[in-house]
Write a protein that holds these residues in place. Sequence first.
Motif, PDB file in Angstrom:
ATOM      1  N   SER A  20      -3.277   0.633   0.691  1.00 45.00           N
ATOM      2  CA  SER A  20      -3.374   1.345  -0.478  1.00 45.00           C
ATOM      3  C   SER A  20      -2.214   2.394  -0.874  1.00 45.00           C
ATOM      4  CB  SER A  20      -4.607   2.211  -0.541  1.00 45.00           C
ATOM      5  OG  SER A  20      -5.799   1.438  -0.474  1.00 45.00           O
ATOM      6  N   ILE A  21      -1.583   2.952  -0.101  1.00 44.16           N
ATOM      7  CA  ILE A  21      -0.416   4.218  -0.473  1.00 44.16           C
ATOM      8  C   ILE A  21       0.895   3.367  -0.660  1.00 44.16           C
ATOM      9  CG2 ILE A  21       0.740   5.914   0.513  1.00 44.16           C
ATOM     10  CD1 ILE A  21      -2.040   6.853   1.735  1.00 44.16           C
ATOM     11  N   SER A  22       0.852   2.170   0.273  1.00 44.27           N
ATOM     12  CA  SER A  22       2.266   1.445   0.036  1.00 44.27           C
ATOM     13  C   SER A  22       2.103   0.773  -1.346  1.00 44.27           C
ATOM     14  CB  SER A  22       2.036   0.340   1.239  1.00 44.27           C
ATOM     15  OG  SER A  22       2.260   0.856   2.406  1.00 44.27           O
ATOM     16  N   HIS A  23       0.999   0.139  -1.887  1.00 46.23           N
ATOM     17  CA  HIS A  23       1.225  -0.371  -3.074  1.00 46.23           C
ATOM     18  C   HIS A  23       1.586   0.929  -4.066  1.00 46.23           C
ATOM     19  CE1 HIS A  23      -0.942  -4.171  -2.727  1.00 46.23           C
ATOM     20  NE2 HIS A  23      -2.037  -3.837  -2.056  1.00 46.23           N
ATOM     21  N   ARG A  24       0.903   1.970  -4.100  1.00 54.10           N
ATOM     22  CA  ARG A  24       1.100   2.728  -5.057  1.00 54.10           C
ATOM     23  C   ARG A  24       2.470   3.336  -4.893  1.00 54.10           C
ATOM     24  NH1 ARG A  24      -3.883   2.042  -3.980  1.00 54.10           N
ATOM     25  NH2 ARG A  24      -5.813   2.918  -5.145  1.00 54.10           N
ATOM     26  N   SER A  25       3.006   3.693  -3.743  1.00 56.40           N
ATOM     27  CA  SER A  25       4.467   4.143  -3.880  1.00 56.40           C
ATOM     28  C   SER A  25       5.473   3.220  -4.359  1.00 56.40           C
ATOM     29  CB  SER A  25       4.853   4.111  -2.175  1.00 56.40           C
ATOM     30  OG  SER A  25       4.939   2.940  -1.523  1.00 56.40           O
ATOM     31  N   ILE A  26       5.449   2.001  -4.298  1.00 52.51           N
ATOM     32  CA  ILE A  26       6.241   1.029  -4.788  1.00 52.51           C
ATOM     33  C   ILE A  26       6.094   1.075  -6.576  1.00 52.51           C
ATOM     34  CG2 ILE A  26       6.717  -1.427  -5.454  1.00 52.51           C
ATOM     35  CD1 ILE A  26       7.508  -0.571  -2.669  1.00 52.51           C
ATOM     36  N   MET A  27       4.868   1.253  -6.962  1.00 49.31           N
ATOM     37  CA  MET A  27       4.816   1.217  -8.440  1.00 49.31           C
ATOM     38  C   MET A  27       4.994   2.485  -9.203  1.00 49.31           C
ATOM     39  SD  MET A  27       0.831  -0.238  -8.916  1.00 49.31           S
ATOM     40  CE  MET A  27       0.350  -1.764  -7.764  1.00 49.31           C
ATOM     41  N   LEU A  28       4.796   3.546  -8.357  1.00 50.03           N
ATOM     42  CA  LEU A  28       5.386   4.974  -9.225  1.00 50.03           C
ATOM     43  C   LEU A  28       6.855   4.989  -8.909  1.00 50.03           C
ATOM     44  CD1 LEU A  28       3.562   7.148 -10.269  1.00 50.03           C
ATOM     45  CD2 LEU A  28       2.258   5.475  -9.176  1.00 50.03           C
ATOM     46  N   ALA A  29       7.264   4.718  -7.775  1.00 48.74           N
ATOM     47  CA  ALA A  29       8.870   4.611  -7.573  1.00 48.74           C
ATOM     48  C   ALA A  29       9.496   3.794  -8.513  1.00 48.74           C
ATOM     49  CB  ALA A  29       9.277   4.371  -6.092  1.00 48.74           C
TER      50      ALA A  29
END
Length: 428
Positions: A20-29
């Motif tokens: 979950s956090i990996s997905h979000r890290s890419i989208m926000l970055a």
Amino acid sequence: MKVTGTTGLKGTVNIPGDKSISHRSIMLAGLADTPVKITNFLHAADCWSTIDCMRALRVRVEQGDAGVLTVTGNGFYGLREPHEVLDAGNSGTTIRLMTGLLGVQPFFSVMTGDASLRKRPMARVITPLARMGINVKGREQSRYAPLAILAAEQIQGIEYDMPVASAQVKSAILLAALFANSPTIVTEPMPSRDHTERMFETFGIPVKREGNSIIIEPVQKVDAPEQIDVPGDISSAAFWLVAASIIPNSQLVLVNVGINPTRTGILDILTQMGADITVTNERWSGREPVADIIVRSAKLQGVTIGAEIIPRLIDEIPVLTVAALFAEGQTIVTGAEELRVKETDRLKAVVLELGKMGAAIDETADGLIINGPQKLNFASCNSHHDHRMAMALAVAGAAAQGVEIEEPDCVKISYPDFFSILAALRQE
Ligand SMILES: O=C(O)C1=C[C@@H](OP(=O)(O)O)[C@@H](O)[C@H](O)C1
Ligand SMILES: C=C(OP(=O)(O)O)C(=O)O
């Protein structure tokens, strides 16, 4: 894939990055205008689907030593119209969160996924996004992907009471809310995982929480951190927590496990069942709490798993069903109807596949009833192309007389090294 029974599991497991956090890290970055380094990113198929989608929107994602990623976006308004259909593969998180992010862009895009994803409900994101002025259409009266996402004009903030507790729906709305012209208030029936909210704060976006409501004001830009360290995924650790609990003579040390309270239902339930679990070395990984966990074999008892805790262990029910088969007494799961719309119908799949090993499990409309302990035999079982099913079956086989798993490759979705780690931890 054949997994034989084992007399014990011993060793140390470095838990792979949280999906979950990996997905979000890419989208926000990808919305930032400075590069972001991401360590312990989960290099598994689902998270690579998100990378591929973001690359198609002209975000640069480079891979360095030890799997460290560097993501370089073009700023908050820097995503560009993709030339191709975006493929979310098997990943519900990718398609639902990306729909929120794409819905607010001034360009057209189309998202699809594999056969499983194209059967999963999408109206749950399309309906609230439509109220914001976002125009998404899908197959069968907008119930399923492929989804066509039209160029946005005016995006309004909304007040939305979510009918189901879903972090994916919540996150799609919150991502869109960043680009709206007024604040958004999302209220959940029960708290679901809050990684999006924490990731927003990591990127300098204020998040207000009032009871079960989250309030987001629109922003013009994000303040990116230089680095994000992704904690280990407790949903991956769950397989080792159950395996070491039910296989006698086991002791495992699980290193760097995310213990965000919206995810730790598995620890609460296993502890209630009598598991021998010690959480040590608690620390922070950015805004996410992490710890090391020691788990030893124990005699388990049956337990009641009710609707209120389901969002905190939503992906752990297949492996908890295996734990229940080895526990003394009755385990009742209720309020788990969301499991029917995951990669496969997980309630039906656990009953059918563990049934092939001799397990008698009653399936109810919204859950399961398991009377333990039960003796399991060797059998050939099918994963239904569902990674969590494949790993739960492997744990059952290792704890009993072995299992042959058909379609085992789906573990690549969330835990590519699962089978090789299992082999390395075995004592005989
Ligand atoms: O937001 C996320 O990262 C996830 C939310 C959950 O899905 P729902 O939001 O559909 O409950 C969970 O099952 C999935 O594995 C990951
Ligand atoms: C349901 C899951 O993921 P997703 O919804 O992202 O496909 C899962 O990982 O168990």
